[in-house]
Scaffold this active site. Structure first.
Site, PDB file in Angstrom:
ATOM      1  N   PHE A  17       3.624  -8.577  -8.749  1.00 12.23           N
ATOM      2  CA  PHE A  17       4.789  -9.283  -8.208  1.00 12.23           C
ATOM      3  C   PHE A  17       5.371 -10.173  -9.314  1.00 12.23           C
ATOM      4  O   PHE A  17       4.638 -10.654 -10.181  1.00 12.23           O
ATOM      5  CB  PHE A  17       4.402 -10.158  -7.006  1.00 12.23           C
ATOM      6  CG  PHE A  17       4.387  -9.420  -5.697  1.00 12.23           C
ATOM      7  CD1 PHE A  17       5.357  -9.683  -4.725  1.00 12.23           C
ATOM      8  CD2 PHE A  17       3.415  -8.468  -5.419  1.00 12.23           C
ATOM      9  CE1 PHE A  17       5.350  -9.009  -3.517  1.00 12.23           C
ATOM     10  CE2 PHE A  17       3.408  -7.799  -4.214  1.00 12.23           C
ATOM     11  CZ  PHE A  17       4.382  -8.064  -3.255  1.00 12.23           C
ATOM     12  N   LYS A  37       0.829  -1.216   0.000  1.00  7.59           N
ATOM     13  CA  LYS A  37       0.000   0.000   0.000  1.00  7.59           C
ATOM     14  C   LYS A  37       0.863   1.266   0.000  1.00  7.59           C
ATOM     15  O   LYS A  37       0.625   2.191  -0.782  1.00  7.59           O
ATOM     16  CB  LYS A  37      -0.940  -0.039   1.211  1.00  7.59           C
ATOM     17  CG  LYS A  37      -1.852   1.165   1.376  1.00  7.59           C
ATOM     18  CD  LYS A  37      -3.077   0.826   2.189  1.00  7.59           C
ATOM     19  CE  LYS A  37      -2.772   0.126   3.489  1.00  7.59           C
ATOM     20  NZ  LYS A  37      -1.984   0.950   4.452  1.00  7.59           N
TER      21      LYS A  37
END
Length: 557
Positions: A382, A72
């Site tokens: 990712f 975040k």
């Protein structure tokens, strides 16, 4: 990856902070230097800029966090860099990292990869001393309380009902419950006490919700520290030390100016615990950022069920602004965990688990919709994500008309969020903003709690312990019924049970206790086993930390 974060941060080409300030239209008389790369901004800037148009506030939130990580803060920093990359005038506003979690699990909290705030080592260690000032102010109050009792107790404070605790900016479970005053008559009255981590102190919450120094003093004055033998609330104002406390905080109240790896200005100020308090940076920093830039990219702790709910119900109410949009950060890794995959098995492709875990994301989207705000889902990429997994998530988002963007801010910095920036601006410009809070201030405390539990958590209802029911009646009698609610709940689940991942159904939230934070303007509702003093894990991040003979930090990430 963690060591790579530190290496990237240490190789950063930082600009002098006077030059970063100059980009914002600030001259050297409006900042106070803490070396070459950190500065505090004078509160007088707000008077100078009072007639300037306010910028738009964009809130970054996320799904329920997992050990797999959501990114975040990294997304917040990357998005701020992306806004400036596409020619928009943007500033980032974040919380200060707490030293305890840095030494415990986090190891650092300044973003990651090529989307970091620097100087990273300073941010994660002592920074400009704000949290030390809060610790000192908190403990000065404790000393005054015990001294008042020792000197005759003119206020008739009941030592058994002192709610004010000492604090320390460290995870130290041994200090949760202590006895003070031992050693005889000269060492005050023996009594039970305890420690909170400094960021859980009401002083931190008050600092972050105050609009200026005078408001800070007024809020400190209202803080309840305990009760008399007749159970009448005692405040800091009764002890007559609100002025001394405000004096201790005279520098801590000023926002801190630093920069990102791409030299985007960042205000880092305040860090209230996202479990026990409201988990947002200071109102002063946010409002100052609104005057200094056209877009303010900020965040709130943990998922939308905690940080965003409190940001939207508490912070915006007290600060007096309407946010323009919300970013909901999700990772395929975390969604697979919400779908039942063990952390050690996240590597192999598992589309079925991903699809199952999307229910958690759905809940947070529904929460943002409940507040009536435009939103964009940021898929934080990712390297372990497979094409099939990414495609499955994108197809779900497209099929349900959820605006989304694939974010690659860790690897590419601002460039990795250019698409996200464009889509956020598009949503702000084209979608209606029907912002409304989930409850009215006139609702009873119980009604506010029930609305949050049902609308945000998806609970069937709320159960109050016998202690909490007595407190509801007592607080109403004290005139505290019109205050906001600050839920203290596990971050890992939408429910009050940290083991229930995904989007649990058929559960009831149990309120075991209520705690007044009158200076902050809210009542804390405690659920589950939420701790105000965390403990260190079996292998603390501190075990990996070191410093070389040349003074270079190791092990921070």
């Amino acid at each position: 990856m963690e060591n790579m974060d530190l290496k990237i941060a240490q190789e950063a080409k930082m600009e002098r902070i006077v030059d970063i300030a100059s980009k914002l239209g600030l001259d050297e008389n409006q900042i106070e230097l803490y070396g070459n790369y950190k500065a505090k901004i004078s509160l007088d800037v707000m008077k100078t800029l009072k007639d300037k148009k306010n910028g738009k506030v964009i809130l970054v939130t996320a799904i329920n966090p997992t050990p797999a990580g959501e990114g975040k803060s990294t997304t917040t920093v990357g998005l701020g860099q992306a806004f400036n990359k596409i020619g928009e005038n943007a500033i980032i506003a974040l919380r200060e990292p707490s030293f305890g979690p840095v030494m415990g699990v986090k190891g650092g909290a300044a973003g990651g990869g090529y989307s970091q705030v620097v100087p990273m080592e300073d941010l994660n260690l002592h920074f400009t001393g704000d949290i030390h000032a809060i610790t000192t102010a908190n403990n000065a109050i404790s000393a005054i309380i015990d001294n008042h009792i020792h000197q005759g107790n003119a206020l008739n404070i009941d030592p058994r009902r002192i709610s004010w605790k000492r604090c320390l900016d460290m995870n130290d479970r041994a200090l949760r419950n202590v006895v003070v005053g031992l050693g005889g008559v000269g060492n005050s009255l023996p009594r039970e006490d305890g420690f909170n981590i400094s960021v859980a102190s009401e002083i931190m919450a008050v600092l972050c919700l105050a609009s200026d120094l005078e408001d800070l003093k007024d809020r400190v004055k209202r803080i309840v520290i305990g009760y008399t033998y007749k159970r009448i609330p005692i405040t800091i104002g009764d002890l007559e030390v609100e002025g001394a406390v405000a004096l201790i905080l005279k520098d801590a109240i000023k926002p801190n100016l630093v920069q990102t790896l791409e030299n985007t200005p960042a205000l880092i100020h305040g860090g209230p615990f996202a479990n026990i308090a409201h988990g947002c940076n200071s109102i002063i920093a946010t409002n100052m950022a609104r005057k200094l830039a056209d877009y303010v990219i900020t965040e709130a702790g943990f998922g939308a069920d905690l940080g965003a709910e409190k940001f939207l119900n508490i912070k915006t109410h007290q600060a007096g602004f309407t946010p323009s949009a919300v970013i909901i950060v999700a990772t395929i890794r975390a969604l697979k965990m919400h779908g039942g995959v063990n952390k050690k098995e996240l590597g192999p492709e598992n589309v079925d688990a991903l699809i199952k875990g999307i229910s958690n994301l759905e809940s947070h989207i529904d929460t943002v919709k409940e507040f009536g705000l435009p939103y964009v889902v940021a898929i934080n990429s990712f390297v372990s994500d497979t094409d099939k997994e990414t495609k499955a998530l994108e197809e779900y988002l497209k099929g349900n008309d959820h605006p989304y963007s694939l974010s690659e801010v860790w690897e590419k910095g601002g460039e990795g969020a250019v698409d996200l920036a464009h889509k956020v601006i598009k949503e702000i410009n084209e979608k209606d903003n029907n912002f409304k809070r989930l409850y009215d201030q006139e609702d009873t405390l119980a009604e506010k709690i029930e609305k949050i539990a049902k609308k945000v958590y998806g609970a069937d209802g709320v159960e109050f312990s016998s202690k909490a029911r007595i407190q509801l009646r007592t607080f109403k009698r004290h005139g505290w019924d019109n205050l906001s609610i600050c839920m203290a709940k596990t971050q890992y689940s939408l429910s009050d049970n940290p083991k229930l991942l995904g989007r649990p159904k058929g559960f009831t939230v149990t309120i075991r206790e209520l705690r007044p934070s009158i200076g902050a303007g809210f009542i804390v509702a405690l659920t589950g086993d939420v701790m105000t003093m965390p403990g260190l894990p079996k292998k603390p991040a501190a075990l990996n930390m070191d410093i070389t003979a040349e003074g270079e930090a190791k092990g921070l990430f």
